[in-house]
Design a protein around this motif. Structure first.
Motif, PDB file in Angstrom:
ATOM      1  N   PRO B  99       0.848  -1.203   0.000  1.00  0.00           N
ATOM      2  CA  PRO B  99       0.000   0.000   0.000  1.00  0.00           C
ATOM      3  C   PRO B  99       0.880   1.249   0.000  1.00  0.00           C
ATOM      4  CG  PRO B  99      -0.637  -1.541   1.748  1.00  0.00           C
ATOM      5  CD  PRO B  99       0.678  -2.010   1.215  1.00  0.00           C
ATOM      6  N   LYS B 100       0.550   2.209  -0.846  1.00  0.00           N
ATOM      7  CA  LYS B 100       1.407   3.389  -1.006  1.00  0.00           C
ATOM      8  C   LYS B 100       0.795   4.618  -0.355  1.00  0.00           C
ATOM      9  CE  LYS B 100       4.291   1.170  -3.691  1.00  0.00           C
ATOM     10  NZ  LYS B 100       4.936   0.145  -2.862  1.00  0.00           N
ATOM     11  N   ARG B 101       1.661   5.545   0.035  1.00  0.00           N
ATOM     12  CA  ARG B 101       1.176   6.820   0.550  1.00  0.00           C
ATOM     13  C   ARG B 101       1.330   7.859  -0.553  1.00  0.00           C
ATOM     14  NH1 ARG B 101       3.247   9.459   6.125  1.00  0.00           N
ATOM     15  NH2 ARG B 101       4.823  10.504   4.884  1.00  0.00           N
ATOM     16  N   GLY B 106      -7.206  10.277   1.881  1.00  0.00           N
ATOM     17  CA  GLY B 106      -8.413   9.639   1.367  1.00  0.00           C
ATOM     18  C   GLY B 106      -8.881  10.071   0.003  1.00  0.00           C
ATOM     19  N   GLU B 107      -7.956  10.454  -0.875  1.00  0.00           N
ATOM     20  CA  GLU B 107      -8.382  10.928  -2.185  1.00  0.00           C
ATOM     21  C   GLU B 107      -7.905  10.081  -3.356  1.00  0.00           C
ATOM     22  OE1 GLU B 107     -10.460  13.262  -3.149  1.00  0.00           O
ATOM     23  OE2 GLU B 107     -10.934  13.769  -1.073  1.00  0.00           O
ATOM     24  N   CYS B 108      -6.901   9.248  -3.153  1.00  0.00           N
ATOM     25  CA  CYS B 108      -6.271   8.620  -4.320  1.00  0.00           C
ATOM     26  C   CYS B 108      -6.360   7.109  -4.340  1.00  0.00           C
ATOM     27  CB  CYS B 108      -4.809   9.032  -4.402  1.00  0.00           C
ATOM     28  SG  CYS B 108      -3.800   8.179  -3.176  1.00  0.00           S
ATOM     29  N   ALA B 110      -4.389   4.852  -3.288  1.00  0.00           N
ATOM     30  CA  ALA B 110      -3.138   4.094  -3.409  1.00  0.00           C
ATOM     31  C   ALA B 110      -2.853   3.250  -2.166  1.00  0.00           C
ATOM     32  CB  ALA B 110      -1.966   5.035  -3.674  1.00  0.00           C
ATOM     33  N   CYS B 111      -3.495   3.588  -1.061  1.00  0.00           N
ATOM     34  CA  CYS B 111      -3.219   2.912   0.206  1.00  0.00           C
ATOM     35  C   CYS B 111      -4.287   1.882   0.552  1.00  0.00           C
ATOM     36  CB  CYS B 111      -3.178   3.964   1.307  1.00  0.00           C
ATOM     37  SG  CYS B 111      -4.768   4.791   1.479  1.00  0.00           S
ATOM     38  N   THR B 112      -5.152   1.566  -0.433  1.00  0.00           N
ATOM     39  CA  THR B 112      -6.303   0.711  -0.136  1.00  0.00           C
ATOM     40  C   THR B 112      -5.899  -0.669   0.402  1.00  0.00           C
ATOM     41  OG1 THR B 112      -7.496   1.823  -1.907  1.00  0.00           O
ATOM     42  CG2 THR B 112      -8.456  -0.232  -1.091  1.00  0.00           C
TER      43      THR B 112
HETATM   44  S1  FES Z   1      -2.863   7.780   0.351  1.00  0.00           S
HETATM   45 FE1  FES Z   1      -4.367   8.548  -0.979  1.00  0.00          FE
HETATM   46  S2  FES Z   1      -6.142   7.630  -0.219  1.00  0.00           S
HETATM   47 FE2  FES Z   1      -4.662   7.049   1.220  1.00  0.00          FE
END
Ligand code: FES
Ligand code: FES
Lengths: 796, 233
Positions: B99-101, B106-108, B110-112
């Motif tokens: 999972p990426k930061r 909460g917009e992208c 990438a960390c799902t």
């Molecule tokens: S890092 Fe973008 S939604 Fe969590």
């Protein structure tokens, strides 16, 4: 270097499928795809592998093959800089200016130093950070703050010039502790006058951004056939029709998903290792070696995987220098990754533009004059020119382009995918459409009328294919629609001028167990360099790319490779990889021949086997016969065979629907037709084109950095307020790649593809919107309010 | 001259809903904001902000506690302050880096990750709130040599370029296919609309998910499959 003239045939290879009369896509035989051929004499330097031309059909190159690092990426195992965590790593955090311009009255580190977990604090407000390098290099680790304290208050301090400018940095055991300590650094600012918008900055009375320098700087103008030429006044005077228009484009933010950052670790007091989120490992190495007064080989830079760059990630930059400096002070590894806000305040952007365009043309459409006068703001940086479209894309005897950088107290610009070109295309391509309207000409016909001939240029074919696939002929009897929703068709051209070349070095080794290892000093920023490198090597050995081991993204091999920018990576490294692989293959065959009792010329590698000595022998078994162990060959990139090569071109066609009640533009379909010389991998080339045009679409309709003028603050530096196109905004996309084989270029006929696809997208959408609405949108992004305002102006 | 705070302050007092619908106020920044006197945010100048005492610091450090996270079936103990997100606890303390930061708010997407079987943005969940719950990350789906069908289609379609968004998309798409094995195109588009890709892989990843939800094609020839490659770094 000695050269031999070789006769070779260049030409265009059309895409593998064509539409039938009924609109079906149908496979086309290879022979029927080759068109527009011409033979040329090519001066080939000694030591180069046999030349490829338009008839050459490589076995691996050009195929649509999935990239070899796909499985690692989809399983979450690719290790990016952001994922590095050497044992004992501390976290770096930069303190940034909350003012767009200020003097630092007092900077007190004491309280922060006493905070839990804090290991190092450095000041970044030196007049010239390079001067600090001497201190950083000379001082015993752990003494920098003391040294700075002694100098504190002395003249020569650097004033922060934008909100987000670097003031100081800390390293602490956890990220949270670093953030706390950064907050505990006490900074007293005396705010100074500033200017945060282009129009104000152009006024003679505006505060100066850089002391002693005018805010407005005229950029040098190239002359000659790809620069300013002829007499603009005579050209305008000779015109039957003249048009004039103003266009504005916004500041856009790169927003590569992996932010800027570095993880730095000192192995000894004069041996540094860094993992860097960079597009150029050697540039980072050079910067750090200079800053810390080390010989380059004492700095090792590693970039295994990079989460996108788009032009903003060259050199060590602040993250590199600060991370390494903190690590030196703290005597521990330091990880410093920008957060999204820092990324969007301080790591680069695409400058804005305000362009005035004048065109003159004869009744038949032939251009007599192109004039562009532009102003744009790169913040405290530079590079707000609008690119070479006006100077290079069309046939016109009288061209004048005056470009200006206008400094403002905002974060510095950085190269951003095709710097200047999307801005330039937005204005020029719309002006051409406006001219076509005035002349009652088809916009495509106008472009063909002013077609610039170059050897092996595929643009005419690209226009044809694009027009056919979007259904351009429908435009003749176009129905815009009666209701609120209007439909339009538009197109625009792309042009891009840079090529790869020397220096670049590659090495190929073959082990007795059949392992082929390719080592090259470049990095894969996401475009697929690793895969294409493997394909080029595999081609010479008759293997699949998945059988080649690729080493890249590490300076420790001392094999130089270029930074990945300007669409030069593949053009620089593919030819040198082929040269090294070909030489290694020749050596391998020479080594195997005596044992097989055949002359080496009789041996051939294909389909994973060695042919020419009785029953074909599997590659690994053949290699097992190697007596002297490893075969290896290293090659340096030869110069491009010819100096003046044809630019890259492309064309995009867009169909849009505009809701005249809501002002919303919906892109229905985009057809993108591009070439990159010989496509190395059709699947990856498609991805590259999709990526460019989607970024172009996002730029056209959504993206805009918003600045609060009275405070100089960026209002939307995070992704909840800066809109990027997502899955819902993606239209139907048809990407077509053809091959424009120019044997004069290099030994694999490669040209670049990273930048061209972003160039025409916004312009094509704008032209389609104008076609739909009957009024032109001259400002980016083309948001609903701008559409409604344009309609209101039309109706009043 | 006074410069009023803008995004800078907003970030620290930003309160968001966890997109999974849990509705927790789960932001490290929120806690920090409270500590810094968030109630007065509207009138703070940036200059004032810089001088504010780091009020949370003492209390927060004292509050470091050890929790147990159940990640991919393994119990992992980790020491965190209450303000540490699940994402940071996994990435920076347990080296679970799939999972990426990217946006950290909460917009992208990438960390799902999966939390008790439901997809959540790990940057929007506090580690302490995730303690005791089952967490599943992209690392658990398939290995490079044994990819899931969906991951294989991602590879075959070239649905990843730089790949930084890819773990998030793979996770979000896995969630969709677990919930709805045969989604419509519109459902795919909508299920992935909480994820961002800057390289523009959308057309290909939408195609990859579509194909992965249909009956398997005949298998690819071994030679053209990157699954057979030499191990890359
Ligand atoms: S890092 Fe973008 S939604 Fe969590
Ligand atoms: S592949 Fe690079 S961000 Fe999606």
């Amino acid at each position: 270097m000695a050269k031999t003239n070789v006769r070779a045939t260049g030409g265009i290879i059309l895409p593998p499928e064509r539409r039938t009369a009924t609109g079906e896509l149908q496979q086309v035989a290879w022979e029927n795809r080759i068109v527009d051929t011409a033979a040329v004499e090519v001066p080939v330097p000694a030591g180069e592998p046999p030349i490829w031309d338009v008839e050459t059909r490589p076995q691996v190159i050009g195929k649509a093959l999935p990239r070899l690092d796909g499985p690692i990426k989809v399983s979450g195992r690719a290790d990016y800089t952001y994922d590095q965590l050497p044992p004992g790593t501390l976290y770096g955090k930069i303190v940034r200016s909350p003012y767009p311009h200020a003097r630092i009255v007092r900077l007190d580190l004491e309280r922060a130093q006493a905070m839990p977990g804090v290991h190092a604090i450095i000041r970044l407000d030196e007049a010239d950070l390079q001067h600090s390098s001497a201190a950083a290099a000379a001082a015993e680790p752990g003494t920098a703050v003391a040294a700075h304290k002694q100098n504190g208050g002395a003249s020569g301090k650097r004033n922060p010039l934008f909100v987000g400018d670097e003031i100081a940095a800390v390293a602490a055991e956890t990220e949270e502790q670093a953030e706390d300590a950064a907050r505990a650094i006490e900074v007293e600012y005396e705010p100074l006058p500033f200017v945060a918008d282009l129009e104000t900055a152009r006024q003679p009375t505006a505060p100066r951004v850089h002391a002693g320098r005018n805010n407005v700087r005229k950029l040098p103008a190239p002359r000659g056939s790809n620069g300013d030429r002829g007499d603009i006044h005579a050209g305008l005077a000779a015109a039957d029709v003249r048009i004039e228009g103003e266009y504005r484009t916004q500041v856009a933010l790169h927003n590569a998903l992996e932010t800027h950052g570095v993880v730095a670790r000192w192995e000894t007091s004069n041996q540094l290792t860094v993992w860097a989120a960079t597009q150029g490992i050697f540039g980072v190495r050079g910067d750090l070696a200079t800053f810390f007064h080390l010989p380059p080989h004492r700095v090792r830079v590693i970039t295994n995987y990079l989460g996108g760059g788009f032009g903003a990630k060259f050199g060590a930059g602040m993250p590199g220098i600060v991370a390494a400096w903190l690590a030196r002070e703290a005597k521990a590894p330091v990880k410093l990754m920008y957060d999204r806000k820092e990324e969007n305040l301080a790591s680069g952007n695409r400058p804005s533009s305000h362009q005035r365009v004048r065109l003159g043309a004869k009744k038949d459409g032939s251009l007599t004059a192109i004039e562009i006068i532009s102003y744009g703001t790169p913040g405290t940086g530079h590079g707000a020119g609008v690119g070479g479209m006006a100077r290079r894309a069309y046939n016109c005897a009288n061209v004048r382009q005056q470009e200006h950088d206008v400094a403002t107290n905002l974060g510095p610009a950085a190269a951003f995918r095709a710097p200047g070109y999307p801005q330039g295309a937005f204005a020029l391509e719309q002006a051409l459409d406006e001219l076509a309207e005035r002349l009652q000409m088809d916009p495509l016909e106008l472009r063909l009328k002013n077609y610039r001939e170059h050897p092996f240029k595929a643009l005419r074919r690209q226009y044809e294919i694009g027009a056919e696939r979007i259904g351009w002929s429908r435009r003749q009897h176009w129905q815009r629609g009666e209701g609120a929703v209007r439909r339009g068709l538009g197109m625009a051209s792309a042009c891009w001028p840079t090529f790869g070349g020397p220096p670049a070095t590659a090495r190929v080794t073959v082990q007795p167990d059949g392992t082929v290892t390719l080592t090259v000093g470049s990095q894969d920023i996401g475009g697929g360099t690793r895969m294409i490198a493997a394909q080029v090597a595999a081609e010479e050995f008759g293997l699949t790319p998945y059988q080649v081991r690729v080493e890249l993204g590490d300076t420790r091999w001392e094999l130089y490779g270029p930074a990945s920018g300007g669409s030069v990576t593949i053009t620089s490294i593919a030819p040198v990889i082929r040269a090294a692989a070909w030489q290694a293959q020749q050596k391998l065959l020479a080594a195997l021949a005596p044992g097989l009792n055949v002359p080496p010329e009789q041996l051939k590698l294909a389909g994973g086997k060695l042919h020419g000595a009785g029953e074909p022998i599997p590659f690994a078994r053949a290699c097992a016969r190697l007596r002297q162990g490893t075969i290896s060959a290293q090659a340096d990139r030869a110069a491009n065979y010819e100096r003046n090569l044809t630019d890259m071109f492309g064309a995009q066609f867009a169909e849009v629907e505009v809701d005249t009640e809501t002002g919303r533009i919906r892109v229905v379909k985009i057809v993108a037709v591009h070439d990159c010389g010989r496509a190395m991998n059709r699947l990856l080339a498609e991805s590259q084109v999709n990526g460019g045009l989607i970024m172009g679409l996002s730029y056209a309709l959504y993206e805009e950095r918003v600045v609060d003028r009275p405070t100089g603050h960026v209002m939307n530096p995070t992704l909840d307020f800066y809109k990027l196109a997502g899955t819902r905004e993606i239209p139907e996309i048809e990407t077509v790649i053809l091959d424009a084989i120019d044997p004069r270029s290099n030994n694999v006929d490669a040209k670049g593809l990273g930048e061209p696809p972003i160039v025409p997208t916004a312009a094509a959408i704008a032209n389609a919107a104008a076609h739909a609405l009957g009024v032109r949108l001259r400002e980016l992004p083309m948001t609903p309010d701008r559409v409604l305002n344009a309609l209101a102006a039309l109706n009043s | 001259m006074r410069a009023y705070g803008s995004g800078q302050l907003l970030k620290d007092v930003h309160m968001k809903k966890n997109k999974s619908g849990h509705g927790t106020i789960s932001r490290r920044g929120f806690l920090q904001g409270l500590g810094a006197g968030a109630g007065a945010a509207g009138v703070l100048t940036p200059g004032t902000l810089a001088k504010l005492p780091p009020a949370t610091q003492g209390a927060a450090s004292a509050a470091v506690r050890e929790i147990e996270l159940r990640i991919n079936g393994r119990r992992r103990r980790v020491r965190v302050e209450p303000r540490v997100t699940l994402l940071d606890a996994m990435r920076e303390r347990l080296r679970v880096t799939g999972p990426k930061r990217v946006c950290d708010r909460g917009e992208c997407g990438a960390c799902t990750v999966f939390l008790d079987g439901r997809p959540v943005y790990a940057c929007m969940v506090l580690a302490v709130d995730a303690a005791g719950h089952a967490i599943e990350t992209v690392e658990n789906f398939g290995t490079p040599k044994r990819l899931t069908r969906l991951q294989r289609e991602f590879v075959e379609h070239d649905a990843q370029q730089c790949g930084f968004c890819t773990p998030g998309f793979v996770t979000a798409a896995t969630a969709l296919l677990r919930r709805r094995p045969r989604p419509s195109d519109a459902e795919i588009q909508s299920a992935l609309s909480g994820n961002l890709c800057r390289c523009g892989t959308y057309p290909k990843l939408l195609a990859a998910v579509r194909v992965a939800s249909r009956p398997a094609r005949r298998s690819q020839s071994a030679a053209s499959s990157p699954g057979k490659q030499h191990k890359q770094r």
